[in-house]
Design an enzyme around this catalytic site. Structure first.
Site, PDB file in Angstrom:
ATOM      1  CB  SER A   1      -0.909   0.018   1.232  1.00  0.00           C
ATOM      2  OG  SER A   1      -0.185   0.378   2.395  1.00  0.00           O
ATOM      3  CG  ASP A   2       1.564   5.786  -1.349  1.00  0.00           C
ATOM      4  OD1 ASP A   2       2.452   5.976  -0.491  1.00  0.00           O
ATOM      5  OD2 ASP A   2       1.491   6.441  -2.403  1.00  0.00           O
ATOM      6  CE1 TYR A   3       4.215   7.531   6.362  1.00  0.00           C
ATOM      7  CE2 TYR A   3       1.996   8.379   6.698  1.00  0.00           C
ATOM      8  CZ  TYR A   3       3.288   8.186   7.154  1.00  0.00           C
ATOM      9  OH  TYR A   3       3.650   8.648   8.399  1.00  0.00           O
TER      10      TYR A   3
END
Length: 762
Positions: free
Chosen positions: A304-306
């Site tokens: 996932s991104d942040y």
């Protein structure tokens, strides 16, 4: 000197990309992981892992021991201290950390993992190494303007050598999002608006980060193609915003650079923040499983991104943390970044049967396979060496590459009266503007480890280039966003005392990058007031633009006789700029994005459609597709860039003008330099499919060559087109080629005529 032609045929399209990925060593190992056939010792470890330890392997958090730059680059969140993070490692609740603070930090964490954790699974250390580590290179968008894949691979290789010396195994780069709206600040991380250039740069950067010796090499770090997918198509150029594009547009524009990155061997990818047609990418099963896994055969790690999974709640797609975890994980996100949702909720989801154990094991195998590929099971400390960190970072050889890359990224937009290059002696030069001096605004956005303190400013670079350094003065004249008391008066006085003015204006580093969207992509008003006042003095003026995006230029800046797009060039910013200003290096870069006439034209890109009412060339015609208040087209289009030579195109040869089914068509043109200096010309081949079952762009880049043309010489340049170069996504959403008439241009930019003709696909 000629570089080989690079065409769509050379890139791996559609099924070809899948085939290349399937044949790669990374694919082979990850396929073993998916089939439960990891090395026996690792598979044995998997069988011994508790559900909590499995969820821990899927948990990636920001390093508690991190530098201030890393902390500033992401939103504030739950923080832990270093001892608390070590406790998570001991308990098997953490698979790795990102953006940490060097080899000593990594050493201490890995020691705990290998000595004190129950199963002794090595941690993976990740980072955002976007355009260099401590040696900082031009921002990726600027470097894409070099149209030089070899250069992009070499700068990525240096970045990998430095980053791995500090213990980094995994790089959250390259960003391969096609970006066609300059209001979107994150375009600085990619390769611009064109699909072909995006594919070429994606491949080059993956090769550079991962190296050519295999990922077990101590100076290799696994690449992460991001952000999957269409992040660059955010509505209004607003970061994180909604994306609603057709599947055809995804397959034709936004997917291909990812396919090229995977074809080059990228072992990981990152889910995008945005939604696609109402379904956030982080929970989009069609995107992450149906397309990525099933159709393309990708078995690498999806991260996932942040806090991307956390954001499913704000999207209105998930009711709470538990549901967000379930949706993201079942959609295909293997590893959770920063939210800790997986470690907090996956054990209960598995226990209650809401997430199958088989899916959990599949994701853990992929993460373990990545660690095997990186050699961490053989030697968990292979990239952790404090002594090596001191000797491999910021070396003179690396700085030399940074200077070369900087010069090759500067675009000469305008040069009336051959004002450039400037003489190295005999002329008094006034450097004016907020970007001429001081250790500031040099390295650009999104750099975690480099600093302006280690970079070289313009004044220093110019003084070193002049035979008599006393012939140059420096005056700020204005702040970036605020006027300086007496600044304009001082600048005007400096201009009057000089023979030539070099005016450096543009954007602050904080005006581009993630979450830095702008509705008005112009130079700030205080700097424009400075420019008008200095121009009024009447001295010859060279404008140096400092910027992270295409800009809409106006007034004295637009009207200056010479303009250079100098972007953010990194550690060797000043010397690289001086090399171009004084002719030590010939300008060879071209625009990877189109400069619009006005902010209101955004998004503007060259490969647009005609519409049913295209405006003919020339003045505005009533009831045609054209704005009332600006000319049609771009101020400076994609591919534009001048040289210090005088270049003309002639003698187009299309042979018999027929591309037979299964055959090839060779086209040629002559490029002549009638100037007194050698020139590096980027010769571009564009094609338009005149009539098709799906409307086609007015032009599409199919190939380019960078050719050195000596003063007074001519070069004949040849391109070869094959049927596959004319592929597009048809009405059935499958690649197709249709016979018919095509136009072509061999030209110096996407909107230049160059030489043009037609051919027929039989």
């Amino acid at each position: 000197m000629k570089t080989p032609a690079i065409s769509r045929r050379a890139m791996l399209l559609g099924a070809g990309a899948v085939t290349a990925w399937a044949a790669s060593p990374a694919r082979a190992l990850l396929a073993q992981a998916a089939k439960n056939a990891l090395p026996t010792s690792v598979e044995s470890l998997l069988s011994q892992m508790t559900v909590v330890e499995k969820a821990g392997q899927l948990t990636l958090n920001a390093a508690a021991w991190a530098g201030s730059a890393a902390t500033a680059l992401n939103p504030a969140g739950a923080q832990t201290n270093f001892e608390g993070q070590l406790a998570e490692v001991r308990q098997g609740r953490l698979g790795g950390v990102f953006n940490g603070n060097g080899a000593e930090m990594a050493r201490q964490m890995q020691l705990v993992a290998m000595r004190e954790a129950r199963l002794k699974l090595p941690l993976v250390f990740a980072a955002d190494v976007i355009h260099g580590f401590r040696t900082v290179f031009p921002m990726p968008l600027a470097e894409a303007g070099s149209f030089d894949a070899d250069l992009a691979e070499r700068t990525a290789r240096v970045a990998a050598v430095e980053a791995t010396a500090a213990g980094i195994d995994w790089n959250f780069a390259p960003m391969v999002d096609v970006a066609r709206d300059p209001r979107w600040g994150r375009g600085i991380e990619g390769a611009g608006e064109d699909v072909l250039l995006g594919r070429i740069m994606a491949e080059a950067r993956v090769r550079g980060f991962q190296g050519r010796k295999g990922l077990k090499a101590a100076d290799a770090m696994v690449a992460c193609a991001k952000h999957f997918a269409a992040y660059g198509a955010a509505e209004g150029g607003l970061d994180y915003n909604t994306v609603d594009v057709s599947e055809r547009t995804l397959r034709e524009i936004y997917f291909p650079p990812f396919q090229s990155a995977f074809a080059a061997g990228a072992g990981t990818t990152m889910a995008a923040f945005n939604e696609l047609s109402g379904v956030p990418a982080t929970a989009n099963h069609w995107l992450l499983t149906d397309v990525l896994r099933t159709e393309w055969g990708f078995d690498g790690v999806v991260v996932s991104d942040y806090t991307g999974d956390m954001e499913l709640i704000a999207h209105g797609f998930a009711a709470d943390e538990r549901e967000a975890t379930k949706l993201a994980f079942l959609a295909g996100v293997d590893m959770c970044m920063q939210s800790s949702f997986y470690i907090n909720h996956l054990p209960d989801l598995v226990a209650k049967g809401d997430v199958p154990m088989a899916r959990l094991d599949e994701a853990v195998r992929r993460v373990l396979a990545m660690k095997v590929m990186l050699g961490l099971f053989d030697d968990p400390f292979r990239r952790i060496d404090v002594r090596r960190e001191r000797t491999r970072i910021g070396t003179p050889a690396h700085r030399k590459v940074a200077r070369e890359a900087g010069a090759k990224s500067i675009v000469l937009l305008k040069n009336e009266g051959d004002l450039l290059p400037l003489p190295r002696s005999g002329k008094r030069i006034a450097l004016i503007g907020p970007f001429v001096q001081g250790k500031r605004e040099l390295i650009g956005p999104w750099n975690v480890y480099g600093t302006d303190a280690d970079a070289v400013d313009l004044l220093t670079g110019v003084r070193a280039a002049l035979r008599d350094a006393s012939m140059v003065t420096a005056t700020d004249g204005s702040g970036i966003l605020e006027p300086l008391p007496g600044g304009i008066e001082a600048a005007a006085a400096a201009a009057r005392a000089a023979d030539i003015v070099v005016l450096a204006v543009g954007e602050a580093q904080t005006m581009s990058g993630e979450a830095q969207s702008r509705t008005d992509i112009t130079i700030p008003a205080p700097q424009m007031a400075l420019a008008e006042a200095v121009a009024a003095v009447g001295k010859p003026m060279v404008v140096l633009l400092r910027h992270g995006r295409a800009l809409a230029l106006d007034g004295a800046v637009k009207d200056a006789p010479a303009i250079l797009a100098t972007w953010f060039l990194g550690s060797e910013s000043g010397p690289a700029t001086a090399d171009i200003l004084f002719g030590a290096v010939a300008p060879s870069a071209r625009l990877p994005v189109s400069f619009p006439h006005s902010s209101g034209q955004a998004p503007y890109y060259y490969a647009h459609k005609n519409t049913g009412r295209p405006n003919p060339p020339g003045d505005r015609v009533a009831f045609k597709a054209r704005y009332m208040d600006v000319p049609g087209g771009a101020l400076y289009p994609f591919g534009h860039g001048l040289t210090y030579g005088r270049i003309a195109y002639s003698a187009l040869d299309t042979g018999d003008g027929v591309l037979a089914s299964g055959g090839k068509l060779t086209v040629r043109a002559t490029v002549t330099n009638s100037g007194s200096r050698a020139a590096d010309e980027v010769i571009q081949l564009y094609v338009q499919d005149v009539t098709a079952s799906i409307t086609r762009p007015v032009r599409e880049l199919k190939a380019f060559r960078k050719v050195r043309v000596a003063a007074g010489a001519s070069e004949t340049v040849e391109f070869t087109l094959a049927r596959g170069d004319l592929t597009f996504i048809g009405q059935d959403l499958k690649p197709t080629v249709e016979p018919g008439k095509f136009r072509l241009w061999i030209a110096p930019s996407a909107e230049a005529e160059g030489v043009s003709g037609e051919f027929t696909l039989a």
